[in-house]
Motif scaffolding. Structure first.
Motif, PDB file in Angstrom:
ATOM      1  N   TRP A  22     -27.005   3.442  38.854  1.00  0.00           N
ATOM      2  CA  TRP A  22     -26.675   2.177  38.190  1.00  0.00           C
ATOM      3  C   TRP A  22     -26.102   2.380  36.787  1.00  0.00           C
ATOM      4  O   TRP A  22     -25.098   1.736  36.425  1.00  0.00           O
ATOM      5  CB  TRP A  22     -27.896   1.260  38.171  1.00  0.00           C
ATOM      6  N   PRO A  23     -26.657   3.272  35.948  1.00  0.00           N
ATOM      7  CA  PRO A  23     -25.982   3.559  34.670  1.00  0.00           C
ATOM      8  C   PRO A  23     -24.587   4.150  34.841  1.00  0.00           C
ATOM      9  O   PRO A  23     -23.675   3.842  34.063  1.00  0.00           O
ATOM     10  CB  PRO A  23     -26.927   4.559  33.991  1.00  0.00           C
ATOM     11  N   VAL A  24     -24.409   4.998  35.858  1.00  0.00           N
ATOM     12  CA  VAL A  24     -23.077   5.555  36.112  1.00  0.00           C
ATOM     13  C   VAL A  24     -22.102   4.429  36.469  1.00  0.00           C
ATOM     14  O   VAL A  24     -20.977   4.381  35.968  1.00  0.00           O
ATOM     15  CB  VAL A  24     -23.126   6.599  37.248  1.00  0.00           C
ATOM     16  N   ALA A  25     -22.551   3.508  37.319  1.00  0.00           N
ATOM     17  CA  ALA A  25     -21.704   2.369  37.676  1.00  0.00           C
ATOM     18  C   ALA A  25     -21.412   1.503  36.453  1.00  0.00           C
ATOM     19  O   ALA A  25     -20.294   0.978  36.302  1.00  0.00           O
ATOM     20  CB  ALA A  25     -22.376   1.541  38.768  1.00  0.00           C
ATOM     21  N   ALA A  26     -22.402   1.347  35.556  1.00  0.00           N
ATOM     22  CA  ALA A  26     -22.200   0.537  34.356  1.00  0.00           C
ATOM     23  C   ALA A  26     -21.142   1.151  33.445  1.00  0.00           C
ATOM     24  O   ALA A  26     -20.286   0.447  32.897  1.00  0.00           O
ATOM     25  CB  ALA A  26     -23.523   0.383  33.603  1.00  0.00           C
ATOM     26  N   VAL A  27     -21.179   2.490  33.293  1.00  0.00           N
ATOM     27  CA  VAL A  27     -20.163   3.163  32.485  1.00  0.00           C
ATOM     28  C   VAL A  27     -18.791   3.009  33.136  1.00  0.00           C
ATOM     29  O   VAL A  27     -17.785   2.782  32.455  1.00  0.00           O
ATOM     30  CB  VAL A  27     -20.522   4.651  32.298  1.00  0.00           C
ATOM     31  N   GLY A  28     -18.751   3.126  34.462  1.00  0.00           N
ATOM     32  CA  GLY A  28     -17.491   2.909  35.166  1.00  0.00           C
ATOM     33  C   GLY A  28     -16.954   1.510  34.933  1.00  0.00           C
ATOM     34  O   GLY A  28     -15.752   1.313  34.745  1.00  0.00           O
ATOM     35  N   PHE A  29     -17.844   0.521  34.921  1.00  0.00           N
ATOM     36  CA  PHE A  29     -17.450  -0.868  34.685  1.00  0.00           C
ATOM     37  C   PHE A  29     -16.816  -1.020  33.306  1.00  0.00           C
ATOM     38  O   PHE A  29     -15.727  -1.589  33.165  1.00  0.00           O
ATOM     39  CB  PHE A  29     -18.683  -1.755  34.816  1.00  0.00           C
ATOM     40  N   VAL A  30     -17.490  -0.516  32.280  1.00  0.00           N
ATOM     41  CA  VAL A  30     -16.972  -0.630  30.911  1.00  0.00           C
ATOM     42  C   VAL A  30     -15.670   0.146  30.766  1.00  0.00           C
ATOM     43  O   VAL A  30     -14.724  -0.301  30.101  1.00  0.00           O
ATOM     44  CB  VAL A  30     -18.024  -0.121  29.908  1.00  0.00           C
ATOM     45  N   THR A  31     -15.593   1.313  31.393  1.00  0.00           N
ATOM     46  CA  THR A  31     -14.391   2.136  31.319  1.00  0.00           C
ATOM     47  C   THR A  31     -13.187   1.413  31.902  1.00  0.00           C
ATOM     48  O   THR A  31     -12.099   1.399  31.315  1.00  0.00           O
ATOM     49  CB  THR A  31     -14.617   3.454  32.080  1.00  0.00           C
ATOM     50  N   LEU A  32     -13.363   0.792  33.036  1.00  0.00           N
ATOM     51  CA  LEU A  32     -12.264   0.095  33.689  1.00  0.00           C
ATOM     52  C   LEU A  32     -11.801  -1.116  32.880  1.00  0.00           C
ATOM     53  O   LEU A  32     -10.607  -1.417  32.822  1.00  0.00           O
ATOM     54  CB  LEU A  32     -12.683  -0.331  35.095  1.00  0.00           C
ATOM     55  N   ILE A  33     -12.741  -1.800  32.236  1.00  0.00           N
ATOM     56  CA  ILE A  33     -12.352  -2.924  31.372  1.00  0.00           C
ATOM     57  C   ILE A  33     -11.559  -2.427  30.169  1.00  0.00           C
ATOM     58  O   ILE A  33     -10.523  -2.995  29.802  1.00  0.00           O
ATOM     59  CB  ILE A  33     -13.600  -3.699  30.904  1.00  0.00           C
ATOM     60  N   GLY A  34     -12.029  -1.330  29.539  1.00  0.00           N
ATOM     61  CA  GLY A  34     -11.320  -0.791  28.384  1.00  0.00           C
ATOM     62  C   GLY A  34      -9.919  -0.330  28.720  1.00  0.00           C
ATOM     63  O   GLY A  34      -8.960  -0.604  27.987  1.00  0.00           O
TER      64      GLY A  34
END
Length: 424
Positions: free
Chosen positions: A16-28
Motif C-alpha cells: 500500500w505505501p508503494v502504491a501510494a508513492v506510485g499515485f503521487v509520482t503519477l500526479i507529479g
C-alpha cells in the motif's frame, strides 16, 4: 502464537505505501501533460505558429509516450523502478523548463515532443501495470484503477492552475511550475519505492502461502530485445490486435482529441479559456471515481463486457458534443463533462486485466505495446483534429469521426476471447 498472528493481521502491507508513492509520482509527472492543451492559443498568438504545427509537437509527445512504454517496462525489470522513474521525472522537468527559451518550432518539437515524450513514456501506464502485477494479487483491479486515475487526473486537475497562470503571467510560468512539480516527486521515489515484495521479505498482497507472486524475477539479455520478443509473441494472437486496435481509438478519443483540443474548441464557441479549462479539469475529478469503480468491476465482471459498454457510451457522447458547446457552460455541457470524466480512462483496468490473462508474466510489457497503440491513436487525432480546425474553422468533423471509431472499438472488444487458464 496468537499474538504473532494478530500483529500480522493488523500490520499494513508494504504494497500500500508503494502504491501510494506510485499515485503521487503519477500526479507529479502529469503536471506538464496539462500544459499543451492550454497553451496552444498563447503560442499561436506569440509566434504565429499554426494550430497544426503546435499540435504536431503534441503528437510527437503522445507518440513517444506510447512507443517508449514497452521498452521502459522491460528496463524496469533490468534497472529497477526507482532508477527508471526518477530519471524519467528529471527528463520531464528538463523538457518543460527549457521551453521558456524557445523561439522556433523545432525547439517546441524537441522540448514538448522528444524530451517530455521520452520522460512520460518511461513511467506511463506500464508503470501502473508493473506495480500492480508485482505487488498485488488481491485488489489488483482496484489498485490499477486508482493508479490509472492518478495519471489521467493529475494531468487534468492542473488545468485551472495552468490556465490562470498563463492568463496572468504568460505561458512561460506554467512551464516552470510543471517542471517543479515533476522534480518535487523524485525524493519520494528514491526513498520509498521498491521493486519487488521479496526485496523486503514479503509476498505480494493477497498471495497465498507458497505462491511465487511478488518474487524477484531475474532477466537476461537486453531490455530492448525482451520488449521486441514480447511483441513478436503477442502479435501471433488475435486478442492482441483487438486490444491494440480498441486502445488506439481510446487514445484518439481522449488524450488526442478531448485532452488536446477541448479548450480551444470551446473557446471557438465563445467560452472563456479559464472556464473551458476548469470544465476539462472536472473531467479529471470525475475520472477518479469512474476509474476506481472500473477497477472494482474488473475484479468481478468479464472485462470484455466492460470495454464494450465504455466504448459504446463514449461514442454516443462524442456525436452529440458539437450541439452542446456554447459561450456558457449549460447544464447539457455539465452532463457531458460528468459522463466523459467517468468514462475517461475506465478502459485501462479491464485492458490491463486482459493483457495479464492472455500474456502472463509478459503482461506489463505487452500492455506497453497496447498502450503504444493508444498513443499512436492519440497522436493521429491531435494532429488530424488540428488540421481539420485549420481547414474547416471548426472541430465538428473531428467529433463525428471519433464517435464512429468508438463504435468500431466496441466491436473489437466483443471479438476478444477468454483464456480459461491464466498463464504463469
Amino acid at each position: 502464537m496468537t499474538e504473532i498472528v494478530e500483529k500480522k493481521t493488523f500490520r499494513l502491507h508494504r504494497a500500500w505505501p508503494v502504491a501510494a508513492v506510485g499515485f503521487v509520482t503519477l500526479i507529479g509527472a502529469a503536471g506538464f501533460r496539462s500544459v499543451p492543451s492550454v497553451l496552444i492559443d498563447p503560442l499561436h498568438e506569440e509566434f504565429g505558429w499554426s494550430h497544426a504545427t503546435i499540435s504536431a509537437a503534441v503528437s510527437v509527445n503522445l507518440l513517444l509516450y506510447g512507443l517508449i512504454s514497452p521498452f521502459a517496462a522491460a528496463l524496469m525489470d533490468r534497472l529497477g523502478l526507482r532508477k527508471v522513474v526518477s530519471g524519467a521525472l528529471v527528463l520531464i522537468a528538463l523538457g518543460s523548463g527549457l521551453t521558456i527559451f524557445m523561439d522556433s518550432a523545432w525547439q517546441l518539437l524537441l522540448c514538448w515532443g522528444l524530451l517530455v515524450g521520452v520522460g512520460t513514456g518511461s513511467m506511463s501506464m506500464t508503470f501502473v501495470a508493473t506495480i500492480t502485477g508485482r505487488w498485488f494479487v488481491e485488489r489488483r483491479g482496484l489498485v490499477t484503477g486508482i493508479l490509472t486515475a492518478a495519471g489521467a487526473t493529475g494531468q487534468l486537475v492542473f488545468l485551472p492552475l495552468i490556465a490562470a497562470l498563463a492568463t496572468s503571467y504568460g505561458w512561460r510560468i506554467p512551464a516552470l511550475v510543471a517542471a517543479a512539480a515533476a522534480l518535487a516527486v523524485v525524493p519520494l521515489v528514491l526513498l520509498f519505492l521498491r521493486d519487488y515484495p521479496s526485496d523486503v521479505g514479503l509476498r505480494a498482497y493477497g498471495a497465498p502461502e507458497g505462491s511465487l507472486a511478488g518474487q524477484r524475477v531475474t532477466t537476461t539479455g537486453s531490455s530492448a530485445l525482451r520488449a521486441l520478443t514480447a511483441l513478436r509473441d503477442a502479435s501471433k494472437r488475435p486478442a492482441f490486435w483487438m486490444l491494440a486496435g480498441g486502445f488506439a481509438i481510446c487514445g484518439a478519443s481522449t488524450n488526442g482529441l478531448i485532452g488536446t483540443h477541448f479548450v480551444t474548441a470551446a473557446h471557438d464557441h465563445g467560452m472563456p479559456v479559464t472556464t473551458a479549462a476548469s470544465l476539462l479539469a472536472l473531467v479529471g475529478v470525475f475520472d477518479v471515481g469512474g476509474t476506481i469503480i472500473s477497477g472494482w468491476l474488473t475484479d468481478r465482471w468479464d472485462p470484455r463486457y466492460l470495454l464494450i459498454a465504455y466504448y459504446s457510451l463514449r461514442g454516443l457522447s462524442l456525436l452529440v458534443l458539437p450541439s452542446l458547446l456554447g459561450p456558457t457552460a449549460q447544464p447539457s455541457v455539465w452532463v457531458f463533462i460528468i459522463f466523459y470524466g467517468l468514462d475517461w480512462v475506465a478502459t485501462v483496468p479491464p485492458t490491463v486485466a486482459l493483457c495479464r490473462e492472455w500474456f502472463g508474466v509478459d503482461g506489463p510489457i505487452v500492455f506497453g505495446w497496447v498502450f503504444a497503440s493508444h498513443q499512436v491513436g492519440a497522436a493521429l487525432a491531435a494532429t488530424g483534429a488540428g488540421a481539420i480546425r485549420d481547414v474547416q474553422g471548426s472541430y465538428n468533423l473531428a467529433w463525428y469521426l471519433a464517435g464512429g471509431l468508438c463504435a468500431a472499438a466496441a466491436l473489437m472488444s466483443a471479438c476478444i476471447g477468454r483464456r480459461l487458464v491464466v498463464p504463469t
